[in-house]
Write a protein that holds these residues in place. Sequence first.
Motif, short mmCIF file in Angstrom:
data_model
loop_
_atom_site.label_atom_id
_atom_site.label_comp_id
_atom_site.label_asym_id
_atom_site.label_seq_id
_atom_site.Cartn_x
_atom_site.Cartn_y
_atom_site.Cartn_z
N HIS A 1 5.78 3.42 5.48
CA HIS A 1 6.23 5.10 4.98
C HIS A 1 6.81 6.19 5.66
O HIS A 1 7.02 5.89 6.82
CB HIS A 1 4.37 5.81 4.68
CG HIS A 1 4.83 7.12 3.98
ND1 HIS A 1 5.80 8.37 4.18
CD2 HIS A 1 4.39 7.61 2.66
CE1 HIS A 1 5.56 9.53 3.58
NE2 HIS A 1 4.93 8.89 2.28
N ASP B 1 5.53 8.21 8.87
CA ASP B 1 6.09 6.88 9.68
C ASP B 1 7.32 6.22 10.40
O ASP B 1 7.39 6.53 11.66
CB ASP B 1 4.94 5.92 9.46
CG ASP B 1 3.20 6.64 8.65
OD1 ASP B 1 3.07 7.87 9.67
OD2 ASP B 1 3.07 5.95 7.79
N LEU C 1 -3.85 1.58 13.39
CA LEU C 1 -2.79 1.09 12.71
C LEU C 1 -3.58 -0.31 12.09
O LEU C 1 -3.06 -1.59 10.72
CB LEU C 1 -1.89 -0.09 14.04
CG LEU C 1 -0.80 1.51 14.05
CD1 LEU C 1 -0.35 0.43 15.57
CD2 LEU C 1 0.47 1.56 13.59
N ASN D 1 -4.66 1.62 8.82
CA ASN D 1 -3.26 1.01 7.91
C ASN D 1 -3.47 -0.10 7.08
O ASN D 1 -2.45 -0.43 5.84
CB ASN D 1 -2.34 1.83 8.63
CG ASN D 1 -1.00 1.37 7.56
OD1 ASN D 1 -1.17 2.84 6.56
ND2 ASN D 1 0.13 1.16 7.87
N ARG D 2 -3.26 -0.97 7.92
CA ARG D 2 -2.79 -2.32 7.16
C ARG D 2 -3.97 -2.86 6.59
O ARG D 2 -3.94 -3.31 5.18
CB ARG D 2 -2.67 -3.18 8.52
CG ARG D 2 -1.53 -3.61 9.40
CD ARG D 2 -1.73 -4.86 10.13
NE ARG D 2 -0.63 -4.46 11.21
CZ ARG D 2 -0.98 -3.74 12.28
NH1 ARG D 2 -2.42 -4.13 12.63
NH2 ARG D 2 -0.07 -3.92 13.16
N CYS E 1 1.21 8.28 4.06
CA CYS E 1 1.51 7.59 5.55
C CYS E 1 0.79 6.34 5.68
O CYS E 1 -0.40 6.43 5.50
CB CYS E 1 2.14 8.19 6.22
SG CYS E 1 1.21 9.78 6.60
N ALA E 2 0.57 6.36 6.77
CA ALA E 2 0.15 5.83 7.70
C ALA E 2 -1.31 6.69 8.66
O ALA E 2 -2.76 5.90 8.65
CB ALA E 2 0.40 4.90 8.87
#
Lengths: 421, 161
Positions: free
Chosen positions: A358, A361, B12, B15-16, B63-64
């Motif tokens: 994004h 980020d 992270l 997020n993945r 976003c993450a």
Amino acid sequence: MSAVAKSAPAVIVGTPPFDLARIRRDFPILDLTVNGRPLAYLDNAASAQMPRPVIDRLIQYETREHANIHRAVHYLSETATAAYEGARGKVRRFLNAREEREVIYTRGATEAINLVMHGYGRKFLTEGDEIIVSQLEHHSNIVPWQMLCGEKGCKLRVIPCDERGVLDLDAYGKLFNGHTRLVAITHVSNALGTINPVKDMIATAHAHGVPVLVDGAQAAPHLAVDVQDLDCDFYCFSAHKLCGPTGMGALYGKAGLLEKMQPFQGGGDMILSVTFEKTVYNVIPHKFEAGTPHIAGAVGLGATMDYLAAIGMDNIAAWEHALLSYATQQFETLDGVRIIGTAPEKAAVLSFEVKGVHPHDVGTMLNEEGVAVRTGHHCAQPVMQRFRVPATARASFAFYNTMAEVDQLVAGIRRVQQMFT
Amino acid sequence: MDSKQLYQEVILDHNRKPRNWGRLDSPSHHAEGLNPLCGDHIWITLEVSGEQVRNVAFEGQSCAICKASASMMTTNVKGKSVAEVEQLIREFRDMATGKLDVTQEANHLGRLAVFAGVKDLPSRVKCAILPWHTLHAAVNQQASTSTEGEQDPFAEVVGKQ
């Protein structure tokens, strides 16, 4: 003058047409380190940094010249008035306007557009009239016209753009009809960098008897503007995007049009005489400058015009074009990075997406590397809708940027990709 | 606090591979959350039975920080009572806005404390809080929420940067 690219020899690689090290020393803020890394300030399309000569001019004004203008007969008032009006002359030269009275000080491009909406739009447009804007506009050149449409029952017509971010001029020509009353278009897209062929577009509008406002907020910092050559009816810009003060800008308007328009705000300085029965408005430009203005802002803007003139707008355009070309080449070597906005004629703006990450980020991680970019919709949501993205990251260059800063950006993006995949 | 510390492996990873991704077939509660400033947009569906959250799912574009926050939120609230969930929402919001110091004060946040650092990145606070806003809206039978304007239930604490 229509294109930065024409005046920019593509052969410049790494060698600016001016003393870049000396120029960078003029900008105290460029010495900062951010998160332990040298600052690479690549958010110039949002606001450019201020050089020492402009800062010094502001200090000189505030410590040696300040009083209210156009009022008293004392020394300081005369000095301040001379500085304020002197700066108007510098803006006239910067835009190559015919007369100083065609230059109106505003708080920025946004206020300038609102001034035209009120002074021209509210006075002359009526129900059923149409205003043409483009797909590439900043919200500041959409919302005021929508407000007018809401009040008056006018209609907004939109010039579409293609996948590169280039306006469809055939479609533009077809938007004109007997109801078209105004065209309001941006010279350079803030989100994509597209340089629009405004001179041709103005000629088209004039062939239909329609006046044109050009939003020059992103163009004025990057290319030489000549309002007489363009033959635009209105042109506006913001000082802070030109390395000047915030809260300051200017509107150029053809004298004949400005004289016909109604005042924007009422108050002191915009009148010749006031009784409770009748007020006689002052002549242009004062008719549009009610109240005590941002005098220091005008003085700072004048100093900015001098600073840029000494470097030369053609030199500025050439170096920024070299930075953009280099950055574009480097981005093309990155897998999973898409440049949004690939018009053949572009100013120094590089909007991009990193696949799977994004933009926020990307922005936060680049900040970690000392790189300042803008992330978000860039106050141009219709552009984001056109390209089907919620937001982009945007690097935008100024003449004081270096090739090394482009490298820092590219290295930062590689690190973002390593981290997120 | 810097962003390297914020983007820890657990964030992270979520997020993945977001957990509880998707929509429940027959939710008893649902809500849509939007941050119009950055385009974060998520949907939350819930199955509440009695006073207990039996199941929860989310999906969206974000976003993450937002996605990881939503993913970890779902794993934390599943099986909890509505009252416990509301308590967790309050604690998460207070942590993200700097009102609750998780190292000093008692709380139920557990691994969610990984988001504590977001309080030092004001522009990202809303990313972390949006899923919790949306969950709050869902359990209170509001169909939608936003981080902006009148719809923002936490405007006074989150809106000022």
